[in-house]
Design a protein around this motif. Structure first.
Motif, PDB file in Angstrom:
ATOM      1  N   CYS A 155     -59.030   8.128  -2.610  1.00  0.00           N
ATOM      2  CA  CYS A 155     -59.435   6.781  -2.192  1.00  0.00           C
ATOM      3  C   CYS A 155     -58.400   5.795  -2.716  1.00  0.00           C
ATOM      4  CB  CYS A 155     -60.823   6.454  -2.727  1.00  0.00           C
ATOM      5  SG  CYS A 155     -61.386   4.786  -2.331  1.00  0.00           S
ATOM      6  N   ALA A 156     -57.699   5.125  -1.812  1.00  0.00           N
ATOM      7  CA  ALA A 156     -56.670   4.145  -2.176  1.00  0.00           C
ATOM      8  C   ALA A 156     -57.273   2.743  -2.064  1.00  0.00           C
ATOM      9  CB  ALA A 156     -55.461   4.284  -1.267  1.00  0.00           C
ATOM     10  N   LYS A 157     -57.312   2.048  -3.184  1.00  0.00           N
ATOM     11  CA  LYS A 157     -57.844   0.683  -3.207  1.00  0.00           C
ATOM     12  C   LYS A 157     -56.695  -0.291  -2.963  1.00  0.00           C
ATOM     13  CE  LYS A 157     -61.816   1.512  -6.222  1.00  0.00           C
ATOM     14  NZ  LYS A 157     -62.518   1.092  -7.461  1.00  0.00           N
ATOM     15  N   ASP A 184     -60.580  -7.265  -1.252  1.00  0.00           N
ATOM     16  CA  ASP A 184     -60.218  -5.897  -1.547  1.00  0.00           C
ATOM     17  C   ASP A 184     -60.780  -4.967  -0.467  1.00  0.00           C
ATOM     18  OD1 ASP A 184     -58.976  -6.691  -3.854  1.00  0.00           O
ATOM     19  OD2 ASP A 184     -60.754  -6.393  -5.098  1.00  0.00           O
ATOM     20  N   SER A 186     -60.356  -0.520   0.971  1.00  0.00           N
ATOM     21  CA  SER A 186     -59.837   0.802   0.628  1.00  0.00           C
ATOM     22  C   SER A 186     -59.939   1.717   1.842  1.00  0.00           C
ATOM     23  CB  SER A 186     -60.617   1.404  -0.548  1.00  0.00           C
ATOM     24  OG  SER A 186     -61.977   1.589  -0.199  1.00  0.00           O
ATOM     25  N   TYR A 187     -59.163   2.787   1.819  1.00  0.00           N
ATOM     26  CA  TYR A 187     -59.305   3.823   2.838  1.00  0.00           C
ATOM     27  C   TYR A 187     -59.122   5.171   2.153  1.00  0.00           C
ATOM     28  CZ  TYR A 187     -54.157   4.009   3.113  1.00  0.00           C
ATOM     29  OH  TYR A 187     -52.838   4.124   2.831  1.00  0.00           O
ATOM     30  N   THR A 188     -59.751   6.179   2.751  1.00  0.00           N
ATOM     31  CA  THR A 188     -59.839   7.501   2.147  1.00  0.00           C
ATOM     32  C   THR A 188     -59.082   8.514   2.990  1.00  0.00           C
ATOM     33  OG1 THR A 188     -62.001   6.952   1.235  1.00  0.00           O
ATOM     34  CG2 THR A 188     -61.416   9.276   1.311  1.00  0.00           C
ATOM     35  N   THR A 269     -59.206   8.247  -7.309  1.00  0.00           N
ATOM     36  CA  THR A 269     -59.082   6.829  -6.994  1.00  0.00           C
ATOM     37  C   THR A 269     -57.731   6.320  -7.462  1.00  0.00           C
ATOM     38  OG1 THR A 269     -61.473   6.534  -7.199  1.00  0.00           O
ATOM     39  CG2 THR A 269     -60.118   4.558  -7.263  1.00  0.00           C
ATOM     40  N   PRO A 272     -56.236  -0.579  -7.621  1.00  0.00           N
ATOM     41  CA  PRO A 272     -55.334  -1.357  -6.764  1.00  0.00           C
ATOM     42  C   PRO A 272     -54.018  -1.668  -7.458  1.00  0.00           C
ATOM     43  CG  PRO A 272     -56.974  -2.787  -7.733  1.00  0.00           C
ATOM     44  CD  PRO A 272     -57.347  -1.410  -8.167  1.00  0.00           C
TER      45      PRO A 272
END
Length: 608
Positions: A155-157, A184, A186-188, A269, A272
């Motif tokens: 998961c990129a925040k 903010d 995010s995508y996984t 994770t 960010p």
């Protein structure tokens, strides 16, 4: 949009060609220059699915190793440690006995270091890169790959306030938001392989008796605080095991325990992106924004999956033989077949002209074999032949394309069913292929023959014979419901298959079918075919049945020598001249009389 494109890159991988190298070079300029020649060589080599993939595999780990940066930081650590020792020596007075004791200690340390390196090389083999000695000290790298049997969810925040340097994509330092809080999101992404963690070690002369190894931990996709925690973990292991060899313990701890610093609730994770802060100098972490790193990680995972495919053993479902993936082709439908079998199949269909049957050989799949696969499997002449045939078949299947009766050139017919040849300019009717005749019906075959007879080109007897031939021809010809190819039936049932496109259809009604369920409406065999089969069976087995029905006590001739024999059994006779037993129904010699009479072999149905 970024999320969608990233997931798509992870889920698909072509089977015939290697993935293009999309990974940026993360190392410093010096590292980039040192690896430029190797990257050029890798770009020039291709991984072929037709064999030899083992020697041509890309060095996928190279972009994730900051060798020059790790070397620079280790040199700083060595310099600092040497300065500290010099200061300590100035304050202490060394005796002769103490100097000899230190030399013995250094000699013992060197031996222990060499033994440890030998053990590490035996354990990690390909994952260990020994660079020899640097300034008289052992210097090496160990690549640590994560075993992700079930994959990993990352998961990129991200933050809408992230600003990047337009030249290199690096996160700007000290940028602060003004006004409202940044939004903010995010995508996984799912990964089967993660880029490696690299442990670089430099063994001082006082290791392992007094000092730990100088080291750096390089993880170019991980956040800085997490990599710093890994460095602290290695310090803790040395504190618990002072004076012992710890490199093996470090590697296993990084391989197994480092997940606890990353995995939360079953996923990793990242982010960010925050302003860079001073951390552990031994930690070399992510220096690019997540927008740049995540696509590179996806590319790495896809290439590693392709590399694993080339090295694993697979079974061809045609010849049932096992071989490496470098000898296989994966079709877009994900079915695997060896190059030899698939190439033979494609060449056979091109030679026979059945190009519409170039589909996946799997029995439950009808996916077409794409042109780029055919180009790899066929020779240049065969591929040109396929290209020409597919064009001809496509034109034949188009309802508004007809061929000029003079020069056989494809023409488009108009709304009145007329067409004009672009080559000879002949204007003709697309139905009868005669010159255009507006507002008049086409001539029937009989009328055409009568005109020929009237002009004296054919006799009356020839006209009658030609009419009979035309009627017989049209009686046994049907058009394929898919490609409109004319197909003639010579014998057999009413389930027909088109040799051009492979479509099954009913010969009686002309409908496209699958299986035999349709023949509850139409008859599978025509009445005349059934009558002919019954006559054939009567001619072949009628006499045999009549002979078998002769009463016991009579005489019957031997089917071989024709001598008369007394019939004492309804099923079998024994010839006194041949000294052999014969079946009264099939008239064959029988060695074992048990179960033969009336069996499929006896009545001539052994093939069924």
């Amino acid at each position: 949009m970024a999320a969608a494109s990233a997931v798509a890159s992870s889920s698909s991988s072509p089977a015939l060609e290697p993935h293009p190298d999309l990974s940026p070079v993360f190392s410093s300029p010096s590292a980039a220059s040192s690896s430029s020649s190797s990257s050029r060589d890798e770009g020039a080599r291709g991984v072929s699915c037709e064999g030899g993939g083992g020697d041509d595999v890309f060095d996928l780990d190279a972009p994730w190793v900051a060798a020059a940066e790790a070397e620079s930081r280790l040199e700083e650590a060595v310099t600092a440690a040497a300065a500290a020792r010099v200061g300590l020596c100035c304050t202490e007075e060394k005796g002769k006995g103490k100097g000899e004791e230190e030399e013995d200690e250094i000699r013992d340390n060197r031996q222990r270091q060499e033994d440890e390196l030998m053990a590490l090389e035996a354990i990690y083999s390909d994952d260990l890169a020994v660079f020899g000695k640097k300034g008289g000290l052992h210097y090496f790298e160990i690549y640590i790959h994560y075993d992700l049997n079930d994959g990993a969810e990352v998961c990129a925040k991200l933050s809408s306030a992230n600003e990047k340097n337009p030249k290199d994509g690096r996160c700007c330092v000290g940028i602060e938001g003004h006004g409202d809080e940044p939004e903010d999101f995010s995508y996984t992404c799912n990964f089967e392989y993660l880029p490696p963690l690299v442990l670089t070690c430099l063994l001082p002369l006082s290791y392992p008796s007094k000092e730990p190894p100088y080291f750096t931990v390089t993880v170019k996709w991980m956040d800085g605080p997490n990599v710093s925690q890994l460095c602290k973990m290695l310090d803790t292991i040395w504190a618990e095991l002072p004076g012992q060899e710890v490199v093996y313990r470090w590697v296993e701890s990084l391989r197994n325990s480092s997940r606890s610093y990353l995995w939360f609730d079953g996923k990793i994770t990242l982010g960010p992106d925050t302003p860079m802060q001073k951390g552990d100098n031994r930690a070399i972490s992510r220096s690019l924004s997540l927008e740049s790193v995540i696509p590179s990680m996806l590319s790495y995972s896809s290439k590693k999956r392709y590399q694993a495919f080339l090295e694993d053993l697979h079974m061809c479902m045609i010849c049932l033989s096992q071989s490496k993936g470098s000898n296989f082709i994966r079709l877009p439908c994900q079915h695997l077949f060896c190059v030899k079998c698939l190439g033979t199949l494609c060449r056979m269909h091109v030679k026979e002209g059945s190009v519409f049957q170039l589909v996946c050989p799997d029995t439950k799949c009808n996916a077409s074999i794409p042109p780029y696969v055919l180009k790899r499997l066929l020779t240049e002449d065969e591929f040109e032949c396929w290209d020409r045939l597919i064009l001809e078949k496509a034109l034949d299947s188009m309802s508004d394309v007809v061929y000029c009766p003079r020069c056989v050139i494809g023409c488009l017919e108009d709304e009145d069913n007329n067409a004009q040849c672009p080559k000879c300019s002949f204007f003709f009717c697309s139905f009868c292929k005669e010159p255009c005749h507006p507002r008049r019906q086409c001539l029937t075959p009989e009328e055409k023959l009568q005109r020929r007879q009237a002009s004296g080109r054919m006799s009356e007897r020839e006209v009658a014979q030609e009419i009979l031939n035309i009627k017989a021809l049209y009686n046994d010809v049907r058009l394929c419901p898919k490609c409109r190819m004319a197909i003639s039936k010579t014998a057999g049932c009413n389930k027909m298959v088109c040799g051009n496109c492979g479509q099954f259809f009913c010969f009686r009604c002309g409908k496209a079918i699958k299986g035999y369920d349709h023949f509850s409406e139409c008859k599978l065999f025509a009445p005349r075919d059934i009558s002919a089969w019954e006559r054939q069976m009567e001619e072949q087995y009628g006499n045999h049945v009549r002979l078998s029905l002769r009463p016991v006590g009579g005489t019957i001739r031997c089917p071989k020598c024709r001598e008369r024999n007394f019939k004492d059994d309804e099923k079998y006779i024994f010839c006194w001249a041949c000294r052999a037993n014969y079946c009264t129904m099939c008239r064959r010699e029988v060695q074992d009389k048990r179960g033969h009479f009336g069996s499929p072999e006896c009545v001539g149905l052994e093939d069924f």
